[in-house]
Design an enzyme around this catalytic site. Structure first.
Site, PDB file in Angstrom:
ATOM      1  N   GLY A  71     -28.235  15.697  16.324  1.00 53.66           N
ATOM      2  CA  GLY A  71     -28.811  14.361  16.083  1.00 53.66           C
ATOM      3  C   GLY A  71     -29.164  14.149  14.627  1.00 53.66           C
ATOM      4  O   GLY A  71     -28.966  13.054  14.074  1.00 53.66           O
ATOM      5  N   GLU A 120      -4.489   7.550  -2.697  1.00 48.39           N
ATOM      6  CA  GLU A 120      -3.443   8.321  -3.414  1.00 48.39           C
ATOM      7  C   GLU A 120      -2.350   8.790  -2.442  1.00 48.39           C
ATOM      8  O   GLU A 120      -1.761   9.860  -2.619  1.00 48.39           O
ATOM      9  CB  GLU A 120      -4.057   9.457  -4.228  1.00 48.39           C
ATOM     10  CG  GLU A 120      -5.010   8.897  -5.282  1.00 48.39           C
ATOM     11  CD  GLU A 120      -5.126   9.710  -6.539  1.00 48.39           C
ATOM     12  OE1 GLU A 120      -4.281  10.572  -6.768  1.00 48.39           O
ATOM     13  OE2 GLU A 120      -6.074   9.447  -7.293  1.00 48.39           O
ATOM     14  N   GLN A 150     -22.742  32.647  19.299  1.00 45.26           N
ATOM     15  CA  GLN A 150     -21.371  32.919  18.870  1.00 45.26           C
ATOM     16  C   GLN A 150     -20.551  31.617  18.695  1.00 45.26           C
ATOM     17  O   GLN A 150     -19.703  31.534  17.819  1.00 45.26           O
ATOM     18  CB  GLN A 150     -20.680  33.849  19.867  1.00 45.26           C
ATOM     19  CG  GLN A 150     -19.474  34.525  19.245  1.00 45.26           C
ATOM     20  CD  GLN A 150     -18.827  35.522  20.174  1.00 45.26           C
ATOM     21  OE1 GLN A 150     -18.581  35.233  21.340  1.00 45.26           O
ATOM     22  NE2 GLN A 150     -18.560  36.705  19.667  1.00 45.26           N
ATOM     23  N   GLU A 192       0.084  10.387   6.189  1.00 44.78           N
ATOM     24  CA  GLU A 192       1.442  10.118   6.688  1.00 44.78           C
ATOM     25  C   GLU A 192       2.429  10.089   5.515  1.00 44.78           C
ATOM     26  O   GLU A 192       3.538  10.628   5.613  1.00 44.78           O
ATOM     27  CB  GLU A 192       1.471   8.780   7.448  1.00 44.78           C
ATOM     28  CG  GLU A 192       0.699   8.793   8.773  1.00 44.78           C
ATOM     29  CD  GLU A 192      -0.828   8.793   8.622  1.00 44.78           C
ATOM     30  OE1 GLU A 192      -1.350   8.506   7.517  1.00 44.78           O
ATOM     31  OE2 GLU A 192      -1.516   9.095   9.628  1.00 44.78           O
ATOM     32  N   GLY A 226       0.852  -1.194   0.000  1.00 46.02           N
ATOM     33  CA  GLY A 226       0.000   0.000   0.000  1.00 46.02           C
ATOM     34  C   GLY A 226       0.884   1.239   0.000  1.00 46.02           C
ATOM     35  O   GLY A 226       1.301   1.710  -1.062  1.00 46.02           O
TER      36      GLY A 226
HETATM   37  N1  CAA Z   1       8.050  12.050  -9.556  1.00 47.03           N
HETATM   38  C1  CAA Z   1       9.030  11.446 -10.276  1.00 47.03           C
HETATM   39  N2  CAA Z   1       9.845  10.489  -9.762  1.00 47.03           N
HETATM   40  C2  CAA Z   1       9.638  10.139  -8.478  1.00 47.03           C
HETATM   41  C3  CAA Z   1       8.641  10.720  -7.665  1.00 47.03           C
HETATM   42  C4  CAA Z   1       7.826  11.725  -8.256  1.00 47.03           C
HETATM   43  N3  CAA Z   1       6.858  12.319  -7.563  1.00 47.03           N
HETATM   44  N4  CAA Z   1       8.674  10.161  -6.449  1.00 47.03           N
HETATM   45  C5  CAA Z   1       9.668   9.252  -6.462  1.00 47.03           C
HETATM   46  N5  CAA Z   1      10.241   9.246  -7.693  1.00 47.03           N
HETATM   47  C6  CAA Z   1      11.372   8.429  -8.136  1.00 47.03           C
HETATM   48  C7  CAA Z   1      12.574   8.705  -7.258  1.00 47.03           C
HETATM   49  O1  CAA Z   1      13.310   9.832  -7.724  1.00 47.03           O
HETATM   50  C8  CAA Z   1      13.348   7.410  -7.395  1.00 47.03           C
HETATM   51  O2  CAA Z   1      14.080   7.386  -8.600  1.00 47.03           O
HETATM   52  P1  CAA Z   1      15.722   7.559  -8.575  1.00 47.03           P
HETATM   53  O3  CAA Z   1      16.197   6.353  -7.810  1.00 47.03           O
HETATM   54  O4  CAA Z   1      16.102   7.569 -10.007  1.00 47.03           O
HETATM   55  O5  CAA Z   1      15.970   8.852  -7.858  1.00 47.03           O
HETATM   56  C9  CAA Z   1      12.253   6.363  -7.506  1.00 47.03           C
HETATM   57  O6  CAA Z   1      11.077   7.048  -7.935  1.00 47.03           O
HETATM   58  C10 CAA Z   1      11.986   5.679  -6.181  1.00 47.03           C
HETATM   59  O7  CAA Z   1      11.635   6.695  -5.280  1.00 47.03           O
HETATM   60  P2  CAA Z   1      11.792   6.539  -3.699  1.00 47.03           P
HETATM   61  O8  CAA Z   1      13.147   5.977  -3.392  1.00 47.03           O
HETATM   62  O9  CAA Z   1      11.401   7.826  -3.069  1.00 47.03           O
HETATM   63  O10 CAA Z   1      10.728   5.383  -3.403  1.00 47.03           O
HETATM   64  P3  CAA Z   1      10.170   4.832  -2.027  1.00 47.03           P
HETATM   65  O11 CAA Z   1      10.028   3.369  -2.151  1.00 47.03           O
HETATM   66  O12 CAA Z   1      10.946   5.376  -0.877  1.00 47.03           O
HETATM   67  O13 CAA Z   1       8.661   5.397  -1.999  1.00 47.03           O
HETATM   68  C11 CAA Z   1       6.886   6.929  -1.465  1.00 47.03           C
HETATM   69  C12 CAA Z   1       8.338   6.723  -1.929  1.00 47.03           C
HETATM   70  C13 CAA Z   1       6.658   8.422  -1.560  1.00 47.03           C
HETATM   71  C14 CAA Z   1       6.648   6.470  -0.067  1.00 47.03           C
HETATM   72  C15 CAA Z   1       5.941   6.183  -2.448  1.00 47.03           C
HETATM   73  O14 CAA Z   1       6.046   4.789  -2.295  1.00 47.03           O
HETATM   74  C16 CAA Z   1       4.497   6.571  -2.268  1.00 47.03           C
HETATM   75  O15 CAA Z   1       4.051   7.613  -2.752  1.00 47.03           O
HETATM   76  N6  CAA Z   1       3.699   5.711  -1.578  1.00 47.03           N
HETATM   77  C17 CAA Z   1       2.268   5.872  -1.528  1.00 47.03           C
HETATM   78  C18 CAA Z   1       1.657   5.135  -2.675  1.00 47.03           C
HETATM   79  C19 CAA Z   1       0.332   5.690  -3.083  1.00 47.03           C
HETATM   80  O16 CAA Z   1       0.113   6.889  -3.111  1.00 47.03           O
HETATM   81  N7  CAA Z   1      -0.569   4.792  -3.464  1.00 47.03           N
HETATM   82  C20 CAA Z   1      -1.840   5.177  -3.926  1.00 47.03           C
HETATM   83  C21 CAA Z   1      -2.258   4.234  -5.006  1.00 47.03           C
HETATM   84  S1  CAA Z   1      -3.532   4.843  -6.068  1.00 47.03           S
HETATM   85  C22 CAA Z   1      -4.925   4.719  -5.148  1.00 47.03           C
HETATM   86  O17 CAA Z   1      -5.010   5.256  -4.089  1.00 47.03           O
HETATM   87  C23 CAA Z   1      -6.049   3.925  -5.690  1.00 47.03           C
HETATM   88  C24 CAA Z   1      -6.950   4.693  -6.505  1.00 47.03           C
HETATM   89  O18 CAA Z   1      -7.364   4.234  -7.553  1.00 47.03           O
HETATM   90  C25 CAA Z   1      -7.454   6.012  -6.000  1.00 47.03           C
END
Ligand code: CAA
Length: 382
Positions: free
Chosen positions: A342, A365, A281, A369, A130
């Site tokens: 209520g 999304e 108020q 946190e 997730g």
């Molecule tokens: N734009 C471009 N590149 C990005 C980026 C961004 N915003 N964020 C990260 N990257 C790149 C990094 O630069 C890195 O590349 P390099 O090694 O070349 O520098 C690569 O991606 C890996 O990045 P991280 O090392 O930062 O990755 P991480 O494993 O530490 O994860 C995180 C970072 C921000 C926690 C990410 O995992 C995250 O956003 N997690 C939440 C996931 C999420 O939002 N899920 C929602 C799914 S969709 C949904 O909700 C369902 C729906 O249909 C509504």
């Protein structure tokens, strides 16, 4: 020749009228029956609302991001389940195709998406992946000129109702894992053999949107249905989520705005101790705080959108906008229930739906946190 301001006013007015006449009167019933109104989405598609920011050369409206957020706010104020169904389509798969699609992929998928003929979604999460999205395990294996996909995705919006999903799977091999750089994106028509959407999730809120898991069973795709470069799928997903998170910001603002509008009407009418409760108020201060936070959330989201339109990197600002707007939506809807007392707790009154719908904006999304992680990482990078 209409100016950009004229176009913005016309498009937002069209969205407002559509939301007032064709969405809001039915939203409570769709929520009660978990009905996904594909016909209404198709109608929005015919008006161009499935290609809002898609460039005109790909049959889109070519709107700027600020206008896009204003439209989403209008639709979300009427029904945020519908707003997320079209928001995902406009923000994530569309952005991915515009940025990384080949000319053929744009002709085949992006153009019909922008014309409203195809509805799209996005599948990144898995049951065990997730917040730590890069730990996903679904796998694609190369077989000649094809890829064969296996695995299971979770909580994907539109998974059971879309015509097309952008699916992130691993393309590295078990003995040479590459972490985030071992993930690729595939363009998957949902009528492909081996694609199976699970039963829609029975959710607390956004009950009219379709959220479902996906089973990928030996799903065979021609190699030209990979998007962009092999191993770049996670980066593309993160870029898409930057746009998606702005949309969730607008969604939060729309939910909160509706809760405030309903609260203002209710407090003016509701009499206790011989006068309207709006004359107390304690109530006035609550309403003042609700309005102030909504204004701030909208300003933050629109400022981030303006940065995107100016070509700036918005990762930091999209996370701030999403974080603040979603927490505003939750706080404002909680106050609205309190003001309604209520009645607010009863299904017969609309504020409890807004409260239920608000909650997920702090979760999907990227949870609040995760937004704080993105923000603090950006700050420490300078
Ligand atoms: N734009 C471009 N590149 C990005 C980026 C961004 N915003 N964020 C990260 N990257 C790149 C990094 O630069 C890195 O590349 P390099 O090694 O070349 O520098 C690569 O991606 C890996 O990045 P991280 O090392 O930062 O990755 P991480 O494993 O530490 O994860 C995180 C970072 C921000 C926690 C990410 O995992 C995250 O956003 N997690 C939440 C996931 C999420 O939002 N899920 C929602 C799914 S969709 C949904 O909700 C369902 C729906 O249909 C509504």
């Amino acid at each position: 020749m209409p100016t950009a301001t004229d176009v913005r006013e016309q498009v937002v007015e069209l969205a407002r009228e559509f939301a007032r006449d064709k969405i809001e009167p039915f939203a409570a019933e769709w929520d009660r029956t978990s009905h996904f109104p594909r016909d209404v989405i198709d109608e929005l598609g015919k008006l161009g609302f499935l290609g809002m920011c898609t460039p005109e050369e790909y049959d889109g409206m070519g709107l700027d991001t600020v206008t896009y957020l204003m439209v989403l706010e209008e639709i979300s104020a009427a029904d945020s389940a519908l707003a997320v169904s079209i928001g995902i389509h406009n923000a994530i798969p569309t952005t991915m195709l515009v940025r990384h699609g080949t000319r053929e992929q744009k002709e085949r998928w992006l153009k019909p998406m922008a014309r409203g003929e195809l509805l799209a979604g996005f599948a990144l999460s898995e049951a065990e992946a997730g917040s730590d999205a890069a730990s996903l395990r679904s796998q694609a294996i190369k077989d000649g000129k094809h890829w064969v996909l296996n695995g299971a995705k979770a909580w994907a919006t539109n998974a059971g109702t879309a015509d097309l999903m952008m699916i992130m799977v691993r393309t590295d091999t078990p003995n040479a894992r590459r972490g985030a750089k071992g993930i690729s994106t595939f363009i998957v028509p949902t009528d492909s053999k081996g694609y199976k959407a699970a039963k829609p999730e029975d959710k607390m809120g956004l009950r009219a949107s379709n959220t479902a898991g996906i089973e990928l069973n030996d799903l065979r795709l021609p190699a030209d249905q990979m998007l962009g470069e092999e191993g770049m799928g996670f980066v593309y997903a993160m870029e898409g989520l930057d746009s998606g998170r702005l949309g969730i910001g607008a969604q939060g603002v729309g939910i909160a705005r509706k809760a405030l509008e309903l609260s203002l009407m209710y407090c003016a009418e509701r009499k206790q101790f011989g006068k309207a409760i709006a004359d107390f108020q304690a109530v006035q201060f609550k309403l003042a705080d609700m309005a102030t936070r909504i204004e701030a959330a909208r300003a933050l989201a629109q400022r981030a959108a303006a940065r995107k339109d100016a070509g700036e990197d918005i990762t930091l600002y999209a996370s701030m906008a999403k974080l603040f707007a979603s927490e505003t939506a939750m706080w404002v809807t909680t106050q609205a229930i309190q003001l309604f007392g209520g009645y607010g707790y009863m299904r017969d009154f609309p504020v409890e739906k807004l409260f239920r719908d608000a909650k997920v904006t702090e979760i999907y999304e990227g949870t609040s946190e995760i937004q704080r992680i993105v923000i603090s990482r950006s700050l420490s990078k300078g």
